[in-house]
Write an enzyme that holds these catalytic residues in place. Structure first.
Site, PDB file in Angstrom:
ATOM      1  N   HIS A 100       5.170 -67.098 130.523  1.00  0.00           N
ATOM      2  CA  HIS A 100       6.243 -66.172 130.885  1.00  0.00           C
ATOM      3  C   HIS A 100       6.986 -66.835 132.047  1.00  0.00           C
ATOM      4  O   HIS A 100       6.368 -67.528 132.856  1.00  0.00           O
ATOM      5  CB  HIS A 100       5.722 -64.843 131.424  1.00  0.00           C
ATOM      6  N   ASP A 103       5.220 -66.403 135.320  1.00  0.00           N
ATOM      7  CA  ASP A 103       3.922 -67.067 135.553  1.00  0.00           C
ATOM      8  C   ASP A 103       4.126 -68.406 136.221  1.00  0.00           C
ATOM      9  O   ASP A 103       3.368 -68.806 137.088  1.00  0.00           O
ATOM     10  CB  ASP A 103       3.182 -67.417 134.248  1.00  0.00           C
TER      11      ASP A 103
HETATM   12  C1  XUL Z   1      -0.057 -58.631 126.467  1.00  0.00           C
HETATM   13  C2  XUL Z   1       0.226 -59.911 125.779  1.00  0.00           C
HETATM   14  C3  XUL Z   1       1.283 -60.758 126.399  1.00  0.00           C
HETATM   15  C4  XUL Z   1       2.100 -61.533 125.435  1.00  0.00           C
HETATM   16  C5  XUL Z   1       3.236 -62.286 126.031  1.00  0.00           C
HETATM   17  O1  XUL Z   1      -1.020 -57.870 125.857  1.00  0.00           O
HETATM   18  O2  XUL Z   1      -0.409 -60.253 124.819  1.00  0.00           O
HETATM   19  O3  XUL Z   1       0.668 -61.594 127.308  1.00  0.00           O
HETATM   20  O4  XUL Z   1       1.316 -62.443 124.725  1.00  0.00           O
HETATM   21  O5  XUL Z   1       4.085 -61.491 126.750  1.00  0.00           O
END
Ligand code: XUL
Ligand code: CO
Length: 436
Positions: A100, A103
């Protein structure tokens, strides 16, 4: 400078090895159904869990203190973390990582500052990718942690929040493109509702579709050719999430003309939260040509929330690989470990054990699934089970060449129906166990 000085490059040593820092089954060059394991799995490391996970939970503070998490500013730590991450990923031998925006790079005081820091971090990520050969499987934007997203992002009742989310996704897509990302993920943790009394569901879902069409347009504009992926999850943090499961996502895509642009990233623990098995969600997406990638993890039946544990269950990985082999792999998607070590697993070396275990579990699952498929142990039975559709009136049904009236005269004339045959579930379960 090494952040994991006691960990060597993880090598394949074969099933007899007792070395905990070696692969017993994941052999990147070994070929399964015509593909090397490296290309079949396209394993990815999740930046958020592996390098940002703290072990905190709703009842307790962080437990995973990492020596490298120090520096004079958030930006300095973020830049140092890139070195940590790429040392880890290179030693593990995973070909991909996923992130993300928030992150890898912290939020600044303004959007301008946030994006400036992101550019600096992205430059370092790009250098690290070039140096190590590790590639970006997918990028995404975190549209759920910041308080501005308390009512959702693309489905927020506040249009300014929608606009901010758009700006954030625009930037995250551009950075993903710059880093050669092969996919871009949308997981809408707060795209849903807590209560229908205060919610205009139609308006919210319409806004989500508008948002997605703008994302499609922006990808075209910047020349991003990566695959868009929705990641279904029924709930948590929101009570009801619009991307509930594979079926809901595909219905949304078709209703709003997005089916050509979006495939699915299926996550094990999300499937089980939706009351499905992982195999169901994989098979359902795959049969519609929409299985793009997977977030590999597992939940815990006795806890019932999204525990994001590393997958070690060979039944589970075998079931995943039965579907994945049937569609000849996941590329440009892959197998991303959206999984975290337990808050009690406090040493950095636990991160290695966790990923090694997950990669080996998938490698074993693939070997078992390939053997089952080679012998036709399930497929021969399934083919036979539907064989009444291979000729005569059954074939006319399949070919769309009959009608209720014709079928009525068919059964009236036939009198006695072809007898049903046993489903043989117990026998097939026994047969699967013979391959494990
Ligand atoms: C949350 C989840 C996220 C997604 C990306 O449950 O799985 O981390 O993978 O936003
Ligand atoms: Co996920």
């Amino acid at each position: 400078m090494s952040y994991f000085p006691d960990v060597p490059k993880i090598a394949y040593e074969g099933p007899k090895s007792k070395n905990p820092l070696a692969f017993k089954h994941y052999n990147p060059d070994e070929v399964i159904e015509g593909q090397t394991m490296k290309d079949l799995f396209r394993f990815g490391v999740a930046y958020w869990h592996t390098f940002r996970g703290t072990g905190s939970d709703p009842f307790g503070a962080a437990t995973l203190t990492r020596s490298w998490e120090t520096g004079s500013s958030e930006k300095e730590i973020a830049l140092k973390r890139v070195d940590v991450a790429f040392e880890f990923i290179e030693k593990l031998g995973a070909p991909f990582y996923c992130f993300h925006d928030r992150d890898v790079s912290p939020e600044g005081a303004t959007l301008v500052e946030t994006n400036k820091i992101f550019d600096e971090v992205a430059k370092k990520l790009k250098e690290a990718q070039a140096r190590t050969g590790v590639k970006l499987l997918w990028g995404t934007a975190n549209l759920f942690s910041h308080p501005r997203y308390l009512n959702g992002a693309a489905t927020s009742p506040n249009a300014d929040v929608f606009a901010f989310a758009a700006a954030q996704v625009k930037k995250a897509m551009e950075v993903t493109h710059e880093l050669g990302g092969e996919n871009y993920v949308f997981w809408g943790g707060r795209e849903g509702y807590m209560n229908l009394y205060n919610t205009d569901m139609k308006r919210e879902v319409d806004h989500l579709a508008r948002f997605m069409h703008m994302a499609v347009d922006h990808a075209k504009k910047i020349g991003f050719k990566g695959q868009f992926l929705f990641e279904p999850k029924p709930k948590e943090p929101t009570k009801h999430q619009y991307d509930f499961d594979a079926a809901a996502c595909l219905n949304f895509c078709r209703a709003y003309g997005l089916e050509k642009h979006v495939k699915l990233n299926i996550e094990t623990n999300h499937a089980t939260l939706a009351g499905h098995s992982m195999m169901h969600e994989l098979a359902y997406s795959s049969m519609q040509g929409a299985l793009g990638s997977i977030d590999a993890n597992t939940g815990d039946l006795l806890l019932g929330w999204d525990t994001d544990q590393f997958p070690t269950d060979i039944y589970l990985t075998t079931q995943c690989m039965l579907v994945i082999l049937e569609q000849k792999g996941l590329a440009p998607g892959g197998v991303n470990f959206d999984a975290k070590v337990r808050r009690e697993s406090i040493d950095p070396v636990d991160l290695f054990y966790a990923h090694i275990g997950g990669m080996d579990a998938f490698a074993r699952g693939a070997k078992i699934a390939a053997a089952i498929r080679k012998d036709g142990a399930l497929s021969d039975f399934v083919k036979k089970r539907y064989s009444t559709y291979d000729e005569g009136m059954g074939k006319a049904i399949d070919d769309g060449k009959t009608s209720f009236a014709e079928l009525e005269s068919y059964v009236l004339k036939k009198g006695e129906l072809t007898p049903n045959i046993s489903g043989r579930q117990e026998l097939l379960e026994n047969i699967i166990n013979e391959y494990l």
